[in-house]
Each structure stands twice: as structure tokens, then as C-alpha cells.
Write a protein that holds these residues in place. Structure first.
Motif, PDB file in Angstrom:
ATOM      1  N   TYR A   1      55.620 -23.731  11.500  1.00  0.00           N
ATOM      2  CA  TYR A   1      55.873 -22.935  10.304  1.00  0.00           C
ATOM      3  C   TYR A   1      54.675 -22.063   9.966  1.00  0.00           C
ATOM      4  O   TYR A   1      53.525 -22.434  10.196  1.00  0.00           O
ATOM      5  N   ALA A   2      54.987 -20.898   9.409  1.00  0.00           N
ATOM      6  CA  ALA A   2      53.959 -20.012   8.857  1.00  0.00           C
ATOM      7  C   ALA A   2      54.152 -20.005   7.351  1.00  0.00           C
ATOM      8  O   ALA A   2      55.280 -19.987   6.854  1.00  0.00           O
ATOM      9  N   ALA A   3      53.072 -20.020   6.625  1.00  0.00           N
ATOM     10  CA  ALA A   3      53.163 -20.017   5.173  1.00  0.00           C
ATOM     11  C   ALA A   3      53.838 -18.738   4.696  1.00  0.00           C
ATOM     12  O   ALA A   3      53.617 -17.652   5.246  1.00  0.00           O
ATOM     13  N   ALA A   4      54.673 -18.856   3.682  1.00  0.00           N
ATOM     14  CA  ALA A   4      55.357 -17.681   3.139  1.00  0.00           C
ATOM     15  C   ALA A   4      54.384 -16.789   2.391  1.00  0.00           C
ATOM     16  O   ALA A   4      53.387 -17.250   1.837  1.00  0.00           O
ATOM     17  N   GLU A   5      54.689 -15.492   2.370  1.00  0.00           N
ATOM     18  CA  GLU A   5      53.822 -14.555   1.671  1.00  0.00           C
ATOM     19  C   GLU A   5      53.903 -14.735   0.161  1.00  0.00           C
ATOM     20  O   GLU A   5      52.944 -14.510  -0.540  1.00  0.00           O
ATOM     21  N   ALA A   6      55.048 -15.124  -0.335  1.00  0.00           N
ATOM     22  CA  ALA A   6      55.217 -15.322  -1.771  1.00  0.00           C
ATOM     23  C   ALA A   6      56.199 -16.454  -1.993  1.00  0.00           C
ATOM     24  O   ALA A   6      57.096 -16.680  -1.180  1.00  0.00           O
TER      25      ALA A   6
ATOM     26  N   GLU B   1      56.776 -19.164  14.679  1.00  0.00           N
ATOM     27  CA  GLU B   1      56.401 -19.811  13.430  1.00  0.00           C
ATOM     28  C   GLU B   1      57.428 -19.395  12.373  1.00  0.00           C
ATOM     29  O   GLU B   1      57.458 -18.242  11.957  1.00  0.00           O
ATOM     30  N   PHE B   2      58.259 -20.326  11.973  1.00  0.00           N
ATOM     31  CA  PHE B   2      59.326 -20.024  11.027  1.00  0.00           C
ATOM     32  C   PHE B   2      58.789 -19.987   9.597  1.00  0.00           C
ATOM     33  O   PHE B   2      57.743 -20.560   9.295  1.00  0.00           O
ATOM     34  N   ASN B   3      59.525 -19.307   8.735  1.00  0.00           N
ATOM     35  CA  ASN B   3      59.132 -19.164   7.341  1.00  0.00           C
ATOM     36  C   ASN B   3      59.237 -20.519   6.637  1.00  0.00           C
ATOM     37  O   ASN B   3      60.323 -21.077   6.504  1.00  0.00           O
ATOM     38  N   GLU B   4      58.113 -21.025   6.185  1.00  0.00           N
ATOM     39  CA  GLU B   4      58.092 -22.354   5.579  1.00  0.00           C
ATOM     40  C   GLU B   4      58.857 -22.409   4.267  1.00  0.00           C
ATOM     41  O   GLU B   4      59.477 -23.422   3.937  1.00  0.00           O
TER      42      GLU B   4
ATOM     43  N   TRP C   1      66.252 -21.024  13.943  1.00  0.00           N
ATOM     44  CA  TRP C   1      65.521 -22.201  13.462  1.00  0.00           C
ATOM     45  C   TRP C   1      66.212 -23.482  13.910  1.00  0.00           C
ATOM     46  O   TRP C   1      65.564 -24.408  14.406  1.00  0.00           O
ATOM     47  N   ARG C   2      67.533 -23.514  13.771  1.00  0.00           N
ATOM     48  CA  ARG C   2      68.278 -24.715  14.136  1.00  0.00           C
ATOM     49  C   ARG C   2      68.227 -24.968  15.634  1.00  0.00           C
ATOM     50  O   ARG C   2      68.160 -26.126  16.079  1.00  0.00           O
ATOM     51  N   ALA C   3      68.241 -23.892  16.439  1.00  0.00           N
ATOM     52  CA  ALA C   3      68.142 -24.042  17.893  1.00  0.00           C
ATOM     53  C   ALA C   3      66.768 -24.574  18.289  1.00  0.00           C
ATOM     54  O   ALA C   3      66.653 -25.414  19.192  1.00  0.00           O
ATOM     55  N   ALA C   4      65.725 -24.099  17.626  1.00  0.00           N
ATOM     56  CA  ALA C   4      64.378 -24.591  17.915  1.00  0.00           C
ATOM     57  C   ALA C   4      64.278 -26.087  17.621  1.00  0.00           C
ATOM     58  O   ALA C   4      63.668 -26.852  18.384  1.00  0.00           O
TER      59      ALA C   4
END
Length: 256
Positions: A244-249, A56-59, A106-109
Motif C-alpha cells: 500500500y501507498a499512503a493516500a494523499e488526503a 502499491e495500492f491506495n491505502e 486489488w482483488r487479483a493481487a
């Protein structure tokens, strides 16, 4: 390799993979073998299929920057696959490009998502000898409203690494590559590509000043593109993308 379990040249999916590496090296078997070996080693280390399935990449860093759209059958292809890179959507250049390895993952995914749709493992017809390879995809890089590319070191480092890796690990998968809404400061990108890519590959690159001209470059199915690209189809955001995972901030916007 790209979802194909390599066996022997009598297996159609295997023959497609081998032929792509041969064509990338003008049929030089020794060079093709060396490149294939390098690509396999890279895949073993990077595990791009696993990145696509599990990461899950940083959104905040990458959300909205990459999509894959599958368009219906045309006269020459079962389907047309387009990978979109929306660099005008970058919110913070250092966050997106600063960690080169994270950007490459991210680009490879995203590339593996395109390959999943191409589905070479299910192919039943080999690439015709000395003929046109039907197992290729279109890529679009959109630079609308980009203001951060002027010789930025973080962007240059990430771009250079990605070009080098992809030319080695994903040969002969590109049908055409369009750079749309291109600003004049993009000249260094094309110069960098010419250093690592063959002349035949560079010929597939098409810079367009306006995104609305893209549909006209794709006869037969250009009207399936979104209106922003000259077609009458759905927005690319309705297509596929990575997890994607939601960013912490929230990340401060530095590009405006």
C-alpha cells in the motif's frame, strides 16, 4: 499460470493446473481448453503477479480490507491458507468500489498472494484421479457493521465483475467460502453468484450470522483462528497483505 510454468501433463505442477480446469468443466476437454486459453489471455493483459510484486495500492481505498493467513499443517494438508475480505472495513464505498478495474486489480493481487503461499510450482504429488483435490484454499468474507450493501450500484458492479473474472481465471482453487456476520440485504450477492458459478462451487458457500461460529466450521484447526472468529489465535492483521501507498488526503467516511 498461478506461478507454474506450463510444460506437459507429466510435470506435476502442470498436471495440477490442467486438472483444475478439467474439473471446472466436468472433464469436458474442449470447454477446459477454452477456459484455460481465456485465463491465459486475461493474465497476459492483467499481469496479476506483477500487480502483487510491484503495485502499491491506495491505502485509503483498500487498506485493512484484505489479508492472507497461513495456518500450520493439519491431518490432510501441509498447510491451510485463508484469504480474508473485511468488507466492514470499507471507509468510502464509492472510493473502494467506484473504479471497477482498480478494485479487480486489488482483488487479483490479493488472490495472487494466496497462490504464492499455496506454491503449486513446488508440488510433487498430483491431484489423485477421482479423488479430493488437496490444493485449495479457504476464503472468508466478513460483513460485520456493513451498512452500504443494500442494492448499491457501485458495489454490485464491482462484485459482478469480480465474480465473473475469478470464476474464469481461478477455477477449483476454492475449498470452502464463508460469509460471516451476514446481513439480510446480502441476498442479491448470492443470487448473482449462482448466475456465474457451477452448482458444485455454490455448494462450497456457507453464510454464517455470527463470525464467532467460524472456528466450529473448521474442525482440526479452527482454534488457530482469531478470537473474533471463535478461535484462540492471532489477529488476521498480523498476516500477509498486498503493498500500500499512503493516500494523499483522507477519504471522508460515508458509511457511518
Amino acid at each position: 499460470m498461478w506461478g507454474v510454468e506450463l510444460t506437459n501433463s507429466f510435470d506435476v505442477p502442470t498436471s495440477i493446473v490442467l486438472e483444475k480446469f478439467l474439473r471446472a468443466n466436468t472433464q469436458d476437454i474442449a470447454k477446459a481448453k477454452a477456459q484455460l486459453s481465456g485465463a491465459l489471455k486475461w493474465r497476459k493483459q492483467m499481469q496479476p503477479r506483477k500487480l502483487l510484486a510491484e503495485t502499491e495500492f491506495n491505502e485509503a481505498k483498500f487498506g485493512g480490507l484484505g489479508f492472507v493467513t497461513v495456518y500450520p499443517k493439519t491431518e490432510s494438508h501441509e498447510k491451510e491458507i485463508v484469504t480474508w475480505n473485511i468488507y466492514g472495513g470499507v471507509k468510502n464505498k464509492q472510493e473502494t468500489f467506484g473504479d471497477v478495474q482498480e478494485f479487480v486489480k486489488w482483488r487479483a493481487a490479493l488472490m495472487e498472494l494466496s497462490l504464492k503461499e499455496l506454491d503449486l510450482a513446488s508440488a510433487t504429488v498430483p491431484i489423485p484421479q477421482n479423488g479430493v483435490d488437496p490444493y485449495r484454499m479457504v476464503q472468508v468474507h466478513d460483513y460485520l457493521n456493513v451498512s452500504f450493501l443494500r442494492m448499491d450500484p457501485a458495489v454490485k458492479a464491482a462484485s459482478k465483475e469480480t465474480i465473473q473474472i475469478f470464476s474464469m481465471a481461478y477455477p477449483e482453487l476454492l475449498k470452502e467460502k464463508f460469509f460471516v456476520n451476514v446481513p439480510l440485504v446480502m441476498g442479491w450477492v448470492f443470487a448473482a453468484m449462482k448466475l456465474f458459478l457451477s452448482a458444485e462451487t455454490v455448494k462450497k458457500f456457507h453464510p454464517l450470522s455470527y463470525g464467532s461460529n467460524l472456528a466450529g466450521e473448521l474442525p482440526g484447526w479452527g482454534q488457530e483462528l482469531p478470537t473474533a472468529y471463535g478461535g484462540k489465535g492471532k489477529d488476521i492483521k498480523e498476516g500477509l497483505t498486498v503493498k500500500y501507498a499512503a493516500a494523499e488526503a483522507p477519504v471522508k467516511d460515508e458509511t457511518k
